[in-house]
Design a protein around this motif. Structure first.
Motif, PDB file in Angstrom:
ATOM      1  N   UNK A  58       1.190  -1.543  -0.101  1.00 51.00           N
ATOM      2  CA  UNK A  58       0.096  -0.227  -0.168  1.00 51.00           C
ATOM      3  C   UNK A  58       0.817   1.221  -0.152  1.00 51.00           C
ATOM      4  N   UNK A  59       1.778   1.401   0.577  1.00 58.07           N
ATOM      5  CA  UNK A  59       2.532   2.160   0.413  1.00 58.07           C
ATOM      6  C   UNK A  59       3.869   2.600  -0.598  1.00 58.07           C
ATOM      7  N   UNK A  60       3.610   1.522  -0.798  1.00 54.36           N
ATOM      8  CA  UNK A  60       5.056   1.669  -2.043  1.00 54.36           C
ATOM      9  C   UNK A  60       4.459   1.875  -3.005  1.00 54.36           C
ATOM     10  N   UNK A  61       2.576   1.671  -3.515  1.00 51.37           N
ATOM     11  CA  UNK A  61       1.822   2.231  -4.321  1.00 51.37           C
ATOM     12  C   UNK A  61       1.381   3.639  -4.236  1.00 51.37           C
ATOM     13  N   UNK A  62       1.652   4.021  -3.264  1.00 51.03           N
ATOM     14  CA  UNK A  62       1.259   5.614  -3.017  1.00 51.03           C
ATOM     15  C   UNK A  62       0.579   5.811  -2.235  1.00 51.03           C
ATOM     16  N   UNK A 108     -13.329  -5.234  -5.851  1.00 58.46           N
ATOM     17  CA  UNK A 108     -14.607  -4.099  -6.427  1.00 58.46           C
ATOM     18  C   UNK A 108     -13.677  -3.385  -7.592  1.00 58.46           C
ATOM     19  N   UNK A 109     -12.200  -3.169  -6.761  1.00 58.00           N
ATOM     20  CA  UNK A 109     -11.780  -2.520  -7.217  1.00 58.00           C
ATOM     21  C   UNK A 109     -11.653  -0.672  -6.866  1.00 58.00           C
ATOM     22  N   UNK A 110     -12.069  -0.707  -5.658  1.00 53.63           N
ATOM     23  CA  UNK A 110     -12.766   0.223  -4.658  1.00 53.63           C
ATOM     24  C   UNK A 110     -10.752   0.761  -4.439  1.00 53.63           C
ATOM     25  N   UNK A 111     -10.173  -0.415  -3.201  1.00 52.03           N
ATOM     26  CA  UNK A 111      -9.529   0.519  -3.008  1.00 52.03           C
ATOM     27  C   UNK A 111      -8.427   0.571  -3.342  1.00 52.03           C
ATOM     28  N   UNK A 112      -7.804  -0.612  -4.805  1.00 48.60           N
ATOM     29  CA  UNK A 112      -7.162   0.271  -5.919  1.00 48.60           C
ATOM     30  C   UNK A 112      -6.916   1.617  -6.556  1.00 48.60           C
ATOM     31  N   UNK A 113      -8.397   1.582  -6.735  1.00 49.88           N
ATOM     32  CA  UNK A 113      -8.504   2.883  -7.089  1.00 49.88           C
ATOM     33  C   UNK A 113      -7.875   4.101  -5.949  1.00 49.88           C
ATOM     34  N   UNK A 114      -8.938   4.272  -4.871  1.00 51.78           N
ATOM     35  CA  UNK A 114      -8.947   5.140  -3.536  1.00 51.78           C
ATOM     36  C   UNK A 114      -6.628   5.194  -3.326  1.00 51.78           C
ATOM     37  N   UNK A 115      -5.994   4.175  -3.988  1.00 52.53           N
ATOM     38  CA  UNK A 115      -4.780   4.593  -3.629  1.00 52.53           C
ATOM     39  C   UNK A 115      -4.258   5.189  -4.995  1.00 52.53           C
ATOM     40  N   UNK A 116      -4.793   4.856  -5.940  1.00 55.85           N
ATOM     41  CA  UNK A 116      -3.901   5.880  -7.498  1.00 55.85           C
ATOM     42  C   UNK A 116      -4.340   6.643  -6.629  1.00 55.85           C
ATOM     43  N   UNK A 117      -5.342   7.115  -6.814  1.00 56.66           N
ATOM     44  CA  UNK A 117      -6.039   8.987  -6.818  1.00 56.66           C
ATOM     45  C   UNK A 117      -4.464   9.417  -5.812  1.00 56.66           C
ATOM     46  N   UNK A 118      -3.775   8.503  -4.508  1.00 55.40           N
ATOM     47  CA  UNK A 118      -4.107   8.830  -3.465  1.00 55.40           C
ATOM     48  C   UNK A 118      -2.437   9.316  -3.931  1.00 55.40           C
ATOM     49  N   UNK A 119      -2.133   8.240  -5.140  1.00 51.51           N
ATOM     50  CA  UNK A 119      -0.915   8.020  -5.260  1.00 51.51           C
ATOM     51  C   UNK A 119      -0.388   9.151  -6.737  1.00 51.51           C
ATOM     52  N   UNK A 148      -0.958 -11.406 -17.862  1.00 48.27           N
ATOM     53  CA  UNK A 148      -1.326 -12.622 -17.228  1.00 48.27           C
ATOM     54  C   UNK A 148      -2.437 -12.478 -16.720  1.00 48.27           C
ATOM     55  N   UNK A 149      -3.522 -13.734 -16.954  1.00 44.13           N
ATOM     56  CA  UNK A 149      -4.747 -13.405 -16.118  1.00 44.13           C
ATOM     57  C   UNK A 149      -5.187 -13.232 -14.661  1.00 44.13           C
ATOM     58  N   UNK A 150      -5.701 -12.756 -14.381  1.00 41.25           N
ATOM     59  CA  UNK A 150      -6.055 -11.880 -12.479  1.00 41.25           C
ATOM     60  C   UNK A 150      -7.733 -11.940 -12.518  1.00 41.25           C
ATOM     61  N   UNK A 151      -7.722 -12.402 -11.015  1.00 41.43           N
ATOM     62  CA  UNK A 151      -8.924 -12.751 -10.866  1.00 41.43           C
ATOM     63  C   UNK A 151      -9.573 -11.014 -10.564  1.00 41.43           C
ATOM     64  N   UNK A 152      -8.256 -10.008 -10.117  1.00 41.16           N
ATOM     65  CA  UNK A 152      -8.528  -8.407 -10.262  1.00 41.16           C
ATOM     66  C   UNK A 152      -7.599  -7.528 -10.542  1.00 41.16           C
ATOM     67  N   UNK A 153      -7.660  -6.689 -10.480  1.00 36.99           N
ATOM     68  CA  UNK A 153      -6.062  -5.700 -10.637  1.00 36.99           C
ATOM     69  C   UNK A 153      -5.571  -5.203  -9.304  1.00 36.99           C
ATOM     70  N   UNK A 154      -4.463  -6.243 -10.028  1.00 37.08           N
ATOM     71  CA  UNK A 154      -3.280  -5.515  -8.356  1.00 37.08           C
ATOM     72  C   UNK A 154      -3.119  -4.551  -8.146  1.00 37.08           C
ATOM     73  N   UNK A 155      -2.769  -4.382  -6.378  1.00 38.67           N
ATOM     74  CA  UNK A 155      -1.993  -2.797  -6.710  1.00 38.67           C
ATOM     75  C   UNK A 155      -0.853  -3.261  -6.402  1.00 38.67           C
ATOM     76  N   UNK A 156      -0.168  -1.936  -7.460  1.00 42.31           N
ATOM     77  CA  UNK A 156       1.415  -1.778  -8.094  1.00 42.31           C
ATOM     78  C   UNK A 156       1.852  -1.113  -7.618  1.00 42.31           C
ATOM     79  N   UNK A 157       3.031  -1.547  -7.269  1.00 39.36           N
ATOM     80  CA  UNK A 157       3.982  -0.254  -6.444  1.00 39.36           C
ATOM     81  C   UNK A 157       4.715   0.587  -7.159  1.00 39.36           C
ATOM     82  N   UNK A 158       4.721   1.541  -7.060  1.00 39.49           N
ATOM     83  CA  UNK A 158       5.603   2.627  -7.674  1.00 39.49           C
ATOM     84  C   UNK A 158       6.760   3.584  -7.553  1.00 39.49           C
TER      85      UNK A 158
END
Length: 454
Positions: free
Chosen positions: A193-197, A377-388, A430-440
């Protein structure tokens, strides 16, 4: 004599301090000039006073009395891994953090290992029932202190997939916990979470919602022990407060389940603010981040290798990173006081605000279906991307400075021929069940452009 000396001075209230500051500002607005807002929405004041607090400060639950110097070792060749571990211990490491991508010969890795004085941590990118039970039995016979650090949800969030599938993963975990109900099996990996922003408040809320999934599922196991793996960023005082707030939040949640309220925290510096160019500055960054981890109350701190961003693991890079921690402990006396941040008005205030904001977000996540549901649902990923994106914008505008990259740039610095590792985000098709949280990392875009123009 000291009491008589202090009797000569009248106490100064917070109101008096503010009035004095406003006089010195000569008409400039106090709020606009001296108060700034963090990415967490916290308004940071120019001074903090005991008048800001209505009650005495409470001790942080589970605060350790000491901390250990950790050393990361990747298991590829068992004999080499064993040799590296023993050498690291000889040179000052007090805990070994083994990582592996596949099963290995346990006896070879732990040959002559000093189990009585050195705890062991694991970070496996695989989950195998038979191997885990064998490893557990071997280390139990050695009376080793072990943190197995299994995190099914963390793996799902990071990779987008379970190890195997939902049913099989949970079955394996339940088997392991049934064999060793009182051992350190579970980990909550918040580093991603931290490394993704994600900002400090989000990291705390996600950590709490993340662990709540396990506490709810294993609520009958009243001996359940939890380890948190965290990454420490460059906002020095906020990071100290973040670790303190994590202990407060976990203790409150665990008490609701009737489980042990203490947790174990392993800290490592963040990758998000590390740079490829002028890489020596990374040593300064990791030093202050390790200091935050110590002052915040981490149990074990494993530093990043000096040149780990672009070089393969090597003796020099690992030795430099370990020596940073040795200097903090043996020469800077960072092990002499177990709770040095207690009573600091600023840190106590930050701890309180982060705790309250994170708790509010946690309740919002639970009302929205819980962490696992929002992850799917991708909500956590979306919020992290907004913060990043907010943090990235500050960096791109030059308001967030990284020396040698977007501030005090050395144009003669070249790195193209130094790269033994690919230092940028790797996109796996590769196919995933959900969008991964990606460190950037913040500096990736600039660095790519510079390398192309070298």
């Amino acid at each position: 004599m000291s009491s008589q000396l202090f009797n000569e001075f009248e106490p100064v209230s917070a109101k008096q301090w503010k009035q004095k500051i406003q006089v010195d500002l000569k008409g400039a607005d106090y709020n606009d000039t001296l108060i700034w807002q963090s990415l967490e929405g916290i308004h940071v004041k120019p001074f903090y006073h005991r008048d800001d607090f209505n009650e005495a400060f409470k001790p942080i639950p589970g605060q350790p009395t000491d901390w250990k110097i950790g050393q990361h070792i990747f298991i590829d060749d068992e004999t080499i891994a064993n040799s590296l571990a023993l050498d690291a211990i000889e040179r000052g490491a007090e805990a070994i953090y083994f990582s592996s991508e596949s099963e290995f010969d346990v006896k070879k890795v732990f040959q002559n290992f000093p189990f009585s004085k050195v705890p062991v941590y694991f970070d496996f990118s695989f989950l195998a029932e038979a191997f885990s039970l064998q490893l557990n039995q071997f280390l139990s016979e050695k009376n080793a202190t072990v943190f197995y650090n299994i995190d099914l949800i963390g793996t799902l969030g990071t990779t987008g997939n379970w190890f195997h599938n939902l049913k099989e993963d949970h079955s394996i975990l339940e088997t392991i916990l049934k064999q060793s109900p009182s051992e350190n099996i579970l980990q909550i990996n918040t580093s991603t979470y931290q490394n993704a922003g994600a900002n400090c408040m989000q990291q705390l809320a996600y950590a709490l919602a993340h662990v709540n999934e396990y506490l709810n599922h294993f609520s009958e196991n009243k001996e359940l022990k939890i380890t948190f793996k965290i990454s420490v960023g460059g906002n020095y005082f906020f990071e100290i407060a973040k670790i303190r707030a994590l202990r407060i939040l976990y203790a409150a949640l665990a008490s609701e389940y009737g489980m042990p309220t203490d947790c174990h925290i392993v800290a490592t510096p963040s990758l998000r603010n590390k740079t490829l160019y002028d890489y020596n500055v990374n040593m300064l960054r990791t030093t202050t981040e390790c200091m935050s981890a110590v002052l915040g109350g981490a149990d074990t701190i494993a530093n990043l290798a000096y040149d780990g961003l672009y070089h393969k693991s090597n003796e020099f890079g690992e030795r430099i990173s370990r020596n940073q921690l040795l200097i903090l402990k043996a020469e800077s006396y960072f092990d002499m006081v177990s709770n040095p941040a207690d009573g600091s008005y600023y840190i106590e205030s930050l701890t309180q605000e982060l705790t309250e904001k994170a708790l509010a977000l946690f309740k919002n996540i639970e009302a929205g279906g819980g962490f696992l549901h929002q992850l799917k649902e991708g909500i956590i990923q979306k919020k992290i991307k907004e913060s990043a994106a907010k943090e990235q914008a500050l960096f791109d505008e030059g308001k967030l400075k990284l020396v040698g990259t977007n501030y005090h740039i050395n144009k003669n610095d070249v790195m193209k021929h130094e790269l033994e590792l690919y230092p940028f985000v790797k996109i796996k098709n590769h196919k995933t069940l959900l969008a991964p949280i990606v460190p950037v990392r913040l500096s990736e875009k600039i660095e790519k452009e510079r390398i192309e123009n070298e």
